[in-house]
Design an enzyme around this catalytic site. Structure first.
Site, PDB file in Angstrom:
ATOM      1  N   ASP A   1      29.501  57.489 -42.104  1.00  0.00           N
ATOM      2  CA  ASP A   1      30.809  58.128 -41.949  1.00  0.00           C
ATOM      3  C   ASP A   1      31.656  57.214 -41.065  1.00  0.00           C
ATOM      4  OD1 ASP A   1      32.984  59.733 -41.604  1.00  0.00           O
ATOM      5  OD2 ASP A   1      31.907  61.387 -40.638  1.00  0.00           O
TER       6      ASP A   1
ATOM      7  N   ASP B   1      33.875  62.574 -34.816  1.00  0.00           N
ATOM      8  CA  ASP B   1      34.626  63.830 -34.734  1.00  0.00           C
ATOM      9  C   ASP B   1      33.743  65.038 -34.998  1.00  0.00           C
ATOM     10  OD1 ASP B   1      34.754  64.549 -37.714  1.00  0.00           O
ATOM     11  OD2 ASP B   1      35.721  62.592 -37.739  1.00  0.00           O
TER      12      ASP B   1
ATOM     13  N   ASP C   1      27.387  57.398 -32.933  1.00  0.00           N
ATOM     14  CA  ASP C   1      28.746  56.865 -32.953  1.00  0.00           C
ATOM     15  C   ASP C   1      28.945  56.013 -31.710  1.00  0.00           C
ATOM     16  OD1 ASP C   1      31.783  56.837 -32.431  1.00  0.00           O
ATOM     17  OD2 ASP C   1      31.645  57.688 -34.442  1.00  0.00           O
TER      18      ASP C   1
ATOM     19  N   GLY D   1      25.482  51.893 -34.112  1.00  0.00           N
ATOM     20  CA  GLY D   1      24.749  52.405 -35.260  1.00  0.00           C
ATOM     21  C   GLY D   1      23.957  51.345 -35.997  1.00  0.00           C
TER      22      GLY D   1
END
Length: 286
Positions: free
Chosen positions: A162, A92, A112, A144
Site C-alpha cells: 500500500d 493511514d 510504514d 518495509g
C-alpha cells in the site's frame, strides 16, 4: 467557472498528462515536514478532510473507501484461507481496518516508514484507525524493504503493498529485485497485491512493467483490477495481484457474496467486473 484562487483551492497538477484535480478547501489543519516527506491535511468544503503527501492527494474522508476496500478484499478473497497478512506502507491504517474485517485473519503486521502519517490519521481521520487496537494488529514504523529482507521464507499468506507513487520513499517497492524478495516470503498459494496507478495514464508504462516484473520475480499469475477513485489522477485507479502457485483470476465467490462486512464498494460483482479488463488495457499488456 469558479475562480481557482490559491487560498481557496488545493490543486494537484499532473504535468505529464496535462491534467489537474482541485478541491475547495476551508482550512489547513496540519503542515509537517517529516524526515521522509511533506505532510499536509486540509478541511475541504465537500470531501471532508484531505491528506496530501509531497503535494499529491493521498486520501479524503469522502472516497477513501474505494481504494482501501479494493486493495484489501480482492486479495483476501482470492487467497483460499488467509491467516497471516503483512501490509507494507498503509500508514493511514485504512487498509489495516479492511483486512481486520476478515475474522479468519490471525495476525496483520503493518510496516510504514513514516510515523507522522499514522499520527495525522489518528487526529484527522479517526474512522481509519478504529481497528488499530485489535489484538491481531501489529504496527511497526520501519523500512518495509528491510523488513521483507529479514522475514522468513514462506511465512506470509497475503502481502499488501500500500505505497505512494513510485518515486521517493516508495520507489524501491516497484523494482523486480524487491518483488523477488516478496515472492520468497509468501507461502505456496500466497497472494501479493500492489497499488498500480491509473489505468488510463499508466497501462502501457507502470502497470505493464509491474506485471512483467511480477512474472519475472516468479509469480505464476497476475491480474490488474481497475476501480474508480475520483481524487487520484484521471479519476481511475488500479491494484495488481500476483499469485504464488495460485490463480489470481479466480476467487472465493461464495464467501465474497455472503460476507457480513459493512462495505461500501466491494461486492462479488464488483470483483468479477474488475477482472474483466477493457480492450485498451488488454492491448497495453499484450
Amino acid at each position: 467557472m469558479s475562480d481557482l484562487r490559491d487560498d481557496q483551492w488545493f490543486t494537484e497538477v499532473f504535468d505529464s498528462h496535462g491534467s489537474a484535480f482541485s478541491l475547495k478547501v476551508t482550512e489547513k489543519l496540519l503542515d509537517v515536514q517529516s524526515p521522509y516527506q511533506h505532510l499536509e491535511v486540509y478541511a475541504t468544503e465537500t470531501y471532508g478532510n484531505l491528506m496530501v503527501l509531497d503535494g499529491c492527494v493521498m486520501l479524503t474522508d469522502r472516497d477513501n473507501f474505494l481504494y482501501h476496500e479494493m486493495i484489501a478484499h480482492p486479495a483476501l478473497f482470492t487467497h483460499q484461507d488467509p491467516k497471516r497478512v503483512v501490509i507494507i506502507g498503509g500508514g493511514d491504517c485504512g487498509t489495516l481496518k479492511e483486512v481486520l474485517r476478515h475474522p479468519g485473519v490471525e495476525k496483520v503486521t503493518q510496516i510504514d516508514i513514516d510515523k507522522e502519517v499514522t499520527k495525522a490519521a489518528e487526529r484527522f481521520f479517526p474512522e481509519l484507525v478504529e481497528a488499530n487496537g485489535d489484538s491481531r494488529a501489529e504496527l511497526l514504523f520501519a523500512d518495509g524493504v528491510k523488513w521483507v529482507d529479514d522475514a522468513a521464507d514462506e511465512s506470509i499468506d497475503v502481502l499488501i503493498i500500500d505505497s505512494t507513487d513510485p518515486v521517493g520513499p516508495a520507489e524501491g517497492l516497484f523494482k523486480t529485485d524487491f518483488l523477488k524478495r516478496c515472492h520468497r516470503i509468501l507461502k505456496s498459494g500466497g497472494v501479493m497485491v500492489q497499488q498500480s496507478e491509473s489505468p488510463l495514464y499508466h497501462s502501457g508504462s507502470i502497470i505493464r512493467a509491474l506485471r512483467n516484473d511480477m512474472r519475472e520475480a516468479g509469480f505464476d499469475s497476475v491480474a490488474t483490477l481497475p476501480f474508480p477513485q475520483p481524487v487520484y489522477p484521471s479519476g481511475w485507479w488500479s491494484v495488481t495481484l500476483a499469485g504464488k502457485a495460485t490463480n489470481v483470476e479466480s476467487f472465493r465467490e461464495e464467501a465474497a457474496a455472503h460476507h457480513e462486512m459493512p462495505l461500501q464498494y466491494y461486492t462479488v460483482d464488483a470483483h468479477r467486473g474488475a477482472l474483466a479488463l477493457p480492450p485498451f488495457m488488454r492491448k497495453a499488456f499484450a
